[in-house]
Design a protein around this motif. Structure first.
Motif, PDB file in Angstrom:
ATOM      1  N   PHE A 264      22.196  49.780  45.907  1.00 56.42           N
ATOM      2  CA  PHE A 264      22.962  48.562  46.206  1.00 56.42           C
ATOM      3  C   PHE A 264      22.421  47.315  45.508  1.00 56.42           C
ATOM      4  N   ASN A 265      21.222  47.410  44.924  1.00 58.60           N
ATOM      5  CA  ASN A 265      20.642  46.287  44.168  1.00 58.60           C
ATOM      6  C   ASN A 265      20.541  45.003  44.986  1.00 58.60           C
ATOM      7  N   HIS A 266      20.078  45.126  46.236  1.00 58.27           N
ATOM      8  CA  HIS A 266      19.989  43.972  47.121  1.00 58.27           C
ATOM      9  C   HIS A 266      18.547  43.614  47.505  1.00 58.27           C
ATOM     10  N   GLY A 267      17.556  44.419  47.107  1.00 57.76           N
ATOM     11  CA  GLY A 267      16.165  44.085  47.355  1.00 57.76           C
ATOM     12  C   GLY A 267      15.801  44.001  48.818  1.00 57.76           C
ATOM     13  N   ALA A 268      14.794  43.163  49.120  1.00 59.26           N
ATOM     14  CA  ALA A 268      14.269  43.060  50.483  1.00 59.26           C
ATOM     15  C   ALA A 268      15.305  42.528  51.461  1.00 59.26           C
ATOM     16  N   ASP A 269      16.109  41.545  51.011  1.00 58.94           N
ATOM     17  CA  ASP A 269      17.135  40.995  51.907  1.00 58.94           C
ATOM     18  C   ASP A 269      18.173  42.058  52.265  1.00 58.94           C
ATOM     19  N   GLY A 270      18.560  42.864  51.279  1.00 58.04           N
ATOM     20  CA  GLY A 270      19.513  43.935  51.550  1.00 58.04           C
ATOM     21  C   GLY A 270      18.940  44.975  52.483  1.00 58.04           C
ATOM     22  N   TYR A 271      17.657  45.283  52.304  1.00 57.33           N
ATOM     23  CA  TYR A 271      16.993  46.253  53.184  1.00 57.33           C
ATOM     24  C   TYR A 271      16.965  45.745  54.615  1.00 57.33           C
ATOM     25  N   SER A 272      16.581  44.482  54.814  1.00 53.95           N
ATOM     26  CA  SER A 272      16.563  43.910  56.162  1.00 53.95           C
ATOM     27  C   SER A 272      17.956  43.896  56.773  1.00 53.95           C
ATOM     28  N   GLY A 273      18.972  43.608  55.942  1.00 51.86           N
ATOM     29  CA  GLY A 273      20.341  43.621  56.452  1.00 51.86           C
ATOM     30  C   GLY A 273      20.776  45.008  56.893  1.00 51.86           C
TER      31      GLY A 273
END
Length: 422
Positions: A264-273
């Motif tokens: 998804f190419n969202h990094g740490a913020d995507g992981y937390s989401g």
């Protein structure tokens, strides 16, 4: 203030919970338990992201997950035998104190930049070994805190809070990770775990010498617990399904750092989401399970929601659109939480107290160890074939197993919901 709180719970439709709040020991236990479980998820989220930052490896994500949970798989029956042998409150305090020390060391090393993947592995393994003794005694202590007539609601509340902490934990962890150092999250857990030690010190229950026979060996008692659970016509099958779900479906959660970054190419913020979406589903499931109280049909919930979790994981494995992934994870979190609470209720209410610690150690062993083994295998496969296919195949196997369980739901319901433990 206490009366005002119970009236508010009654008004909100949580009358069964307000009854629990009348018990002093249970109230104090919750004061320590809530920050403690939030801290557990803070460490898991931060540890997973730190692993990814250090290695960028799906295999290492699986290894760290295994180090955290496999000790429960190997040592859980021993921890359960000790929970049936020694005073449960004192044992719980001792193991929780060790967890505070481990968290302190982890925080200091991370904040000073001395952490590497092997040190993280060693400290995670130490946490996993301690959890193998903490988890069964914590679960077995529940009848010491509330009357048996209210134990179903207490189990639902206790288990639901643990799972609902998936929502609060990532929400707390995200800004700490944004500061650039997972050590802040580990430091927070030192205080959170210490709150549990404080609460256990204040609980006023009589010292007990345990329920098992001192003349027998701990290993013999552990084996007796395994034999009892395997021979039970209801507990054995429901725990087997829990193993399959743990190995084949639940590892999705441990692989989410890789999905967030690569797919998804969202990094740490995507992981937390993504973890927060899981937690939001868990929180809704927690509310539902607490409100339903002692209503019948808990076996149906355990079987049906295992199948729903498998379906959500299967759909998730084939998509690359982030919003739809969050929906799948929300459903996954709801199904896993409500199904897990249901299984624990069934086991707690079907087992005699003399076997409680040992049988519940098997529940904890499978609940934590199964996903760790699955994550280790799926992480290894993901490095070779990508993240999608291991998750998809595991979800399909889980769906098939729960389909068989669903066909036998009548027999399981008769044994688990109508049987009174000897």
């Amino acid at each position: 203030m206490a009366n005002l709180g119970t009236r508010a719970l009654d008004f909100a439709g949580f009358g069964a919970v307000s009854m629990l709040m009348r018990h002093r020991n249970f109230r104090i236990y919750l004061i320590g338990f809530v920050p403690n479980v939030i801290g557990i998820w803070v460490v898991r989220v931060a540890g997973g992201w730190l692993t990814w930052e250090l290695t960028r490896s799906g295999t290492w994500l699986g290894i760290i997950a295994a180090a955290d949970a496999v000790p429960v798989l190997l040592l859980g029956p021993i921890g359960g035998a000790l929970a049936d042998r020694f005073d449960r409150r004192i044992s719980c305090m001792a193991s929780q104190s060790v967890l505070v020390v481990i968290s302190l060391v982890l925080a200091v090393l991370t904040l000073t930049g001395l952490i590497d993947i092997w040190i993280l592995f060693a400290l995670t393994l130490a946490r996993g070994i301690t959890f193998a003794f903490w988890q069964p005694v914590r679960l077995a202590m529940m009848p010491n805190l509330v009357p048996r007539s209210e134990m179903s609601v207490a189990i639902a509340l206790n288990s639901s809070l643990f799972n609902a902490a998936q929502f609060v934990g990532p929400a707390v962890t995200a800004p700490l990770l944004a500061l650039g150092n997972a050590g802040y999250a580990f430091a927070l857990n030192v205080a959170a775990a210490g709150a549990m030690v404080w609460a256990l010190a204040l609980i006023d229950i009589p010292l007990s010498e345990g329920t098992s026979k001192r003349g027998s060996s701990v290993f013999g008692e552990a084996w007796a617990g395994i034999r009892y659970a395997a021979a039970h016509p209801g507990i054995g099958p429901i725990l087997l399904l829990l193993v399959i779900l743990g190995i084949c479906v639940r590892p999705l959660q441990d692989l989410l750092p890789g999905f967030a970054d690569i797919v998804f190419n969202h990094g740490a913020d995507g992981y937390s989401g993504m973890i927060s979406a899981l937690g939001a589903g868990a929180m809704i499931a927690a509310t539902w399970m607490i409100r339903r109280g002692n209503a019948p049909g808990i076996t149906t919930i355990a079987l049906r929601n295992g199948g729903i979790a498998g379906t959500a994981a299967l759909v998730f494995s084939f998509i690359d659109w982030y919003p739809l992934a969050l929906v799948c994870l929300f459903v996954f979190g709801f199904a896993m939480t409500s199904g897990g609470v249901a299984v624990q209720q069934l086991v707690q209410l079907s087992v005699p107290d003399a076997m409680r610690g040992r049988v519940l150690s098997l529940f904890g062993m499978f609940f934590r160890g199964g996903p760790a083994l699955g994550a280790l295998l799926m992480g290894w496969l993901a490095d070779m074939v990508g993240l999608h296919w291991p998750v998809a195949v595991g979800a399909a196997i889980g769906l098939a197993a729960y389909g068989v369980g669903w066909l036998r739901r009548g027999r399981l319901r008769a044994v688990l919901e109508e049987e009174t433990p000897a």
